[in-house]
Design an enzyme around this catalytic site. Structure first.
Site, PDB file in Angstrom:
ATOM      1  N   SER A  20       1.308  -0.547   0.198  1.00  0.00           N
ATOM      2  CA  SER A  20       0.075   0.059  -0.348  1.00  0.00           C
ATOM      3  C   SER A  20       0.346   1.434  -0.173  1.00  0.00           C
ATOM      4  O   SER A  20       1.963   1.327   0.094  1.00  0.00           O
ATOM      5  CB  SER A  20      -0.982   0.106   1.190  1.00  0.00           C
ATOM      6  OG  SER A  20      -1.427   1.043   1.919  1.00  0.00           O
ATOM      7  N   TYR A  42      -1.427  -1.116  10.420  1.00  0.00           N
ATOM      8  CA  TYR A  42      -2.186  -1.593   8.906  1.00  0.00           C
ATOM      9  C   TYR A  42      -0.548  -0.944   8.031  1.00  0.00           C
ATOM     10  O   TYR A  42      -0.076  -1.777   7.200  1.00  0.00           O
ATOM     11  CB  TYR A  42      -3.135  -1.082   8.342  1.00  0.00           C
ATOM     12  CG  TYR A  42      -3.633  -0.965   7.012  1.00  0.00           C
ATOM     13  CD1 TYR A  42      -4.023  -2.272   6.492  1.00  0.00           C
ATOM     14  CD2 TYR A  42      -3.241  -0.006   6.130  1.00  0.00           C
ATOM     15  CE1 TYR A  42      -4.141  -2.456   5.204  1.00  0.00           C
ATOM     16  CE2 TYR A  42      -3.656   0.098   4.409  1.00  0.00           C
ATOM     17  CZ  TYR A  42      -3.877  -0.865   4.322  1.00  0.00           C
ATOM     18  OH  TYR A  42      -3.726  -1.629   3.043  1.00  0.00           O
TER      19      TYR A  42
HETATM   20  N1  NAP Z   1      -8.294   0.192  -0.553  1.00  0.00           N
HETATM   21  C1  NAP Z   1      -7.729   0.297   0.250  1.00  0.00           C
HETATM   22  O1  NAP Z   1      -7.533   1.854  -0.663  1.00  0.00           O
HETATM   23  C2  NAP Z   1      -6.726  -0.268  -0.507  1.00  0.00           C
HETATM   24  C3  NAP Z   1      -5.324   0.466  -0.740  1.00  0.00           C
HETATM   25  C4  NAP Z   1      -3.956   0.373  -0.762  1.00  0.00           C
HETATM   26  C5  NAP Z   1      -4.173  -1.416  -1.002  1.00  0.00           C
HETATM   27  N2  NAP Z   1      -4.891  -1.872  -0.385  1.00  0.00           N
HETATM   28  C6  NAP Z   1      -4.688  -3.616  -0.334  1.00  0.00           C
HETATM   29  O2  NAP Z   1      -5.080  -4.412  -1.020  1.00  0.00           O
HETATM   30  C7  NAP Z   1      -5.231  -5.050  -0.491  1.00  0.00           C
HETATM   31  C8  NAP Z   1      -7.061  -5.790  -2.162  1.00  0.00           C
HETATM   32  O3  NAP Z   1      -7.863  -4.761  -0.900  1.00  0.00           O
HETATM   33  P1  NAP Z   1      -8.920  -4.054  -1.167  1.00  0.00           P
HETATM   34  O4  NAP Z   1      -8.966  -3.498  -1.449  1.00  0.00           O
HETATM   35  O5  NAP Z   1      -9.676  -5.360  -2.393  1.00  0.00           O
HETATM   36  O6  NAP Z   1     -10.795  -4.298  -1.124  1.00  0.00           O
HETATM   37  P2  NAP Z   1     -11.625  -5.501  -0.759  1.00  0.00           P
HETATM   38  O7  NAP Z   1     -12.401  -5.680  -1.592  1.00  0.00           O
HETATM   39  O8  NAP Z   1     -11.884  -5.725   0.988  1.00  0.00           O
HETATM   40  O9  NAP Z   1     -10.457  -7.159  -0.615  1.00  0.00           O
HETATM   41  C9  NAP Z   1      -9.759  -7.736   0.025  1.00  0.00           C
HETATM   42  C10 NAP Z   1      -9.502  -9.396  -0.165  1.00  0.00           C
HETATM   43  O10 NAP Z   1      -9.796 -10.383   0.879  1.00  0.00           O
HETATM   44  C11 NAP Z   1      -9.605 -10.972   1.496  1.00  0.00           C
HETATM   45  N3  NAP Z   1      -9.619 -11.116   3.095  1.00  0.00           N
HETATM   46  C12 NAP Z   1      -9.612 -10.167   3.730  1.00  0.00           C
HETATM   47  N4  NAP Z   1      -9.276 -10.736   5.067  1.00  0.00           N
HETATM   48  C13 NAP Z   1      -8.836 -12.140   4.987  1.00  0.00           C
HETATM   49  C14 NAP Z   1      -8.951 -13.000   6.325  1.00  0.00           C
HETATM   50  N5  NAP Z   1      -8.512 -12.905   6.901  1.00  0.00           N
HETATM   51  N6  NAP Z   1      -8.925 -13.957   5.125  1.00  0.00           N
HETATM   52  C15 NAP Z   1      -8.691 -14.253   4.231  1.00  0.00           C
HETATM   53  N7  NAP Z   1      -9.179 -13.170   3.041  1.00  0.00           N
HETATM   54  C16 NAP Z   1      -9.746 -12.288   3.597  1.00  0.00           C
HETATM   55  C17 NAP Z   1     -11.379 -10.156   1.684  1.00  0.00           C
HETATM   56  O11 NAP Z   1     -12.239 -11.508   1.645  1.00  0.00           O
HETATM   57  P3  NAP Z   1     -13.954 -12.055   2.166  1.00  0.00           P
HETATM   58  O12 NAP Z   1     -14.292 -10.614   2.654  1.00  0.00           O
HETATM   59  O13 NAP Z   1     -14.361 -12.610   2.065  1.00  0.00           O
HETATM   60  O14 NAP Z   1     -12.646 -13.452   3.686  1.00  0.00           O
HETATM   61  C18 NAP Z   1     -11.728  -9.329   0.763  1.00  0.00           C
HETATM   62  O15 NAP Z   1     -11.158 -10.763  -1.150  1.00  0.00           O
HETATM   63  C19 NAP Z   1      -5.179  -5.867   0.666  1.00  0.00           C
HETATM   64  O16 NAP Z   1      -3.907  -6.325   0.884  1.00  0.00           O
HETATM   65  C20 NAP Z   1      -5.211  -4.280   0.801  1.00  0.00           C
HETATM   66  O17 NAP Z   1      -4.568  -3.698   2.265  1.00  0.00           O
HETATM   67  C21 NAP Z   1      -6.370  -1.367  -0.290  1.00  0.00           C
END
Ligand code: NAP
Length: 271
Positions: free
Chosen positions: A137, A150
Site C-alpha cells: 500500500s 496496517y
Molecule cells: N482499498 C484500499 O484503499 C487499499 C489501498 C492500498 C492497498 N490495499 C490493499 O489491497 C488489497 C486488496 O484490498 P481491496 O481494496 O481489494 O479490499 P477488499 O475488496 O476488501 O478485498 C480484500 C480481500 O481480502 C480478503 N480477506 C480479508 N480478510 C481476510 C482473511 N482474514 N482471510 C482471508 N481473506 C481475507 C477478502 O475476502 P473475504 O472478505 O471474503 O474474506 C477480500 O477478498 C489488500 O491487501 C489491501 O490492504 C487496499
C-alpha cells in the site's frame, strides 16, 4: 491443476480484478476468501466467461489453521503465479485495537504472506518458473495516525519483497510489490469505515482493474516496486525526500482534517 495462479482474497476489489486479468490470459485459478456465496459467484462468472478452471478455497487466512488448510489444498497444484492480496484495515486508534485484531492483521499481512511465499517458492525454484506479486500500500511509504498497524504490516511486505527480489536475482523467479493508494473496493466498508469515494481529483479511489493494468505493465518492464496512480507516487516522493519533521507536520495536519471530517460524518449518520 497446471498453469495455475493462486490469488488470496479474490472475493472483491483488487483480488477479483487480478483473477479476471489472469483468467483473460488463459490461466487456471485458485482463489481464496471467506464470503462463500460471493466468491463462488465470482468463480462461476470467470469459468463461464474465460473458459478456465477455477478452484475456490474458503479460508480465514488471519489464522494459522486457515493457512495450513490452504497449504494442504494446494499440495498437488502447479502454481505459476502467486498473488498475496488478502488484507484488511482497522479503524480505531492503536491503543484501542482489540488484541484479537492485532493478532489477525499481523498474521494475515505478515505471517501468511511469508509462509505462503516460502511454500510456493519451493515448488517454483526447481521448475525455473514463477511470479510472486505481493500487495502492499502507499501506507508503506507514509504511515498515518489511526493507520499505524496496517501501514507497518504493509511496510513489512514492501521490505520483504524487495529483499526477496535481490535474493532471487540469479533465478527465473520474478518478484513484484504493488503499492496502490485508495482503491474502489469493499475494503473500507469491511473495516466499518464510512468514506466518500471520490472518483476524480487528488486522493481519488482508483478502479481495481486500472491498478492491475498498471501493475502488469510495470511487471513486464521488470519494475520491482509498482506504484500505480499519481497520488501514491506523490506520497512516495514526499515521504522519501522531505525532512522528517516537515513530513510529520503535513501528515498530522492532513489526518486532523480528515478525522474531523470523518467524525462529523459519523455523528451526522448517528443522528
Ligand atoms: N482499498 C484500499 O484503499 C487499499 C489501498 C492500498 C492497498 N490495499 C490493499 O489491497 C488489497 C486488496 O484490498 P481491496 O481494496 O481489494 O479490499 P477488499 O475488496 O476488501 O478485498 C480484500 C480481500 O481480502 C480478503 N480477506 C480479508 N480478510 C481476510 C482473511 N482474514 N482471510 C482471508 N481473506 C481475507 C477478502 O475476502 P473475504 O472478505 O471474503 O474474506 C477480500 O477478498 C489488500 O491487501 C489491501 O490492504 C487496499
Amino acid at each position: 491443476m497446471k498453469h495455475a495462479v493462486l490469488i488470496t482474497g479474490a472475493t472483491s476489489g483488487l483480488g477479483l480484478a487480478y483473477a479476471k486479468e489472469y483468467a483473460k490470459r488463459g490461466y487456471n485459478l485458485i482463489i481464496t476468501g471467506r464470503r462463500e456465496n460471493k466468491i463462488i459467484e465470482n468463480a462461476n462468472y470467470i469459468e463461464n466467461t474465460y473458459h478456465v478452471k477455477v478452484k475456490v478455497v474458503i479460508v480465514d487466512l488471519a489464522k494459522e489453521e486457515g493457512l495450513n488448510l490452504l497449504l494442504n489444498e494446494i499440495k498437488e497444484e502447479e502454481i505459476e503465479v502467486l498473488v498475496n492480496n488478502a488484507g484488511f484495515g482497522l479503524k480505531p486508534v492503536f491503543s484501542e485495537v482489540p488484541k484479537e485484531d492485532v493478532d489477525r492483521i499481523m498474521f494475515l499481512q505478515m505471517n501468511a504472506v511469508v509462509l505462503l511465499t516460502q511454500n510456493i517458492l519451493k515448488q517454483m525454484l526447481p521448475r525455473h518458473k514463477g511470479t510472486i506479486i505481493n500487495i502492499s500500500s502507499d501506507g508503506a511509504f507514509a504511515v498515518m495516525p489511526r493507520n499505524v498497524l496496517y501501514s507497518s504490516t504493509k511496510l513489512f511486505i514492501l521490505n520483504f519483497t524487495e529483499g526477496l527480489y535481490m535474493e532471487l536475482i540469479d533465478t527465473a523467479i520474478r518478484v513484484q510489490v504493488v503499492c496502490p493508494g485508495f482503491i474502489d473496493s469493499d475494503f473500507h466498508e469491511s473495516a466499518g469505515m464510512k468514506v466518500v469515494k471520490k472518483k476524480n481529483g487528488f486522493m481519488k479511489f482508483m478502479d481495481p482493474q486500472e491498478i492491475v493494468r498498471l501493475a502488469m505493465k510495470d511487471l513486464k518492464k521488470g519494475r520491482v516496486v509498482s506504484v500505480p496512480g499519481s497520488e501514491a507516487k506523490i506520497i512516495r516522493f514526499i515521504a522519501a525526500f522531505l525532512p522528517r519533521k516537515i513530513f510529520y507536520n503535513i501528515i498530522i495536519n492532513f489526518t486532523r482534517k480528515r478525522n474531523h471530517k470523518l467524525d462529523t460524518n459519523i455523528r451526522k449518520n448517528d443522528d
